[in-house]
Design an enzyme around this catalytic site. Sequence first.
Site, short mmCIF file in Angstrom:
data_model
loop_
_atom_site.label_atom_id
_atom_site.label_comp_id
_atom_site.label_asym_id
_atom_site.label_seq_id
_atom_site.Cartn_x
_atom_site.Cartn_y
_atom_site.Cartn_z
N TYR A 75 -2.27 -0.23 10.42
CA TYR A 75 -2.25 -0.60 9.01
C TYR A 75 -0.93 -0.18 8.37
CZ TYR A 75 -3.93 -1.10 4.19
OH TYR A 75 -4.10 -1.47 2.87
N SER B 275 0.85 -1.19 0.00
CA SER B 275 0.00 0.00 0.00
C SER B 275 0.88 1.24 0.00
CB SER B 275 -0.89 0.01 1.25
OG SER B 275 -1.57 1.24 1.40
#
Length: 305
Positions: A186, A173
């Site tokens: 995250y 990501s």
Amino acid sequence: MNFALETLNVLVMSIYYTLEALIQLFVTLRRKSVAGEIVLITGAGSGIGRLMALEFASMGATLVLWDISQDGNKETVRLVKGKGATSVHPYICDCSNKAEVYTVADQVKREVGDVTILINNAGIVTGRKFMDAPDSLIEKSMEVNSNAHFWTYKAFLPAMIANNHGHLVSIASSAGLIGVNGLADYCASKFAAVGFAESVALELQATKKHGVKTTIVCPFFINTGMFDGINTKWPLLMPILEPDYVAKKIIHAIQTDQVYLYMPRSLYLIIALKNILPTKMGLLLGDYLGAFNFMDAFRGHGKKD
């Protein structure tokens, strides 16, 4: 060692590699065939995992689909067969469970064969401020988004190394490249995934296993529902990505042995600026891009349901 000769070699090769990279910006690269390859996709029961499976469906690859959801995986099987896939093998697997990963991996090797393209795609997001996130959710984020990559590599990389053939794909990501307000766990898990994938890639290079390729994928937010409710201040510069576009770009990156894939393209510049700008200027740029407020309206799958 000869300092002068080695320095000259570095300078010459640096010019060569720079020119090569510039040429590749304008020249269409030849795509390698994936026909006959055994492609394992984690998190194949929905989202990008399902869309990648659909992209591979007509390419002659054997598909191994892992997901924690039996219903989701069954639907993916139905869809890929409708797209022409003739060899599809679904398995239920909780990728956060090391023992389960190893058990199911052994089953795959017995029933299908050695995986040659491994796509670590399964992921979760809590979407809570660090102090509001229960320990159990923080641990789960690390287990799914990063630790699971360790176990799948352990299970399938030895055969790739032995045959000097394979491809490791880490769906990370942009949050694995730069911190995001409201995504502490995250970001930590994705930073770990990126660092792990880079380190393994270097190990392969150091041992001259050049036949085992690696691709690290770092997209901005994708419109799959996982980040439902997030917003972007300047959509022309940092758009919410469409899932079909992302899946196609990942398959293209695999077929052209692209080592890094950032989406959108503006992310390459933003990451470069992050590394060279003074901290206060970086914070100013982050505020301008809306990075402090991406998660303000986050709902995600959980809150949506």
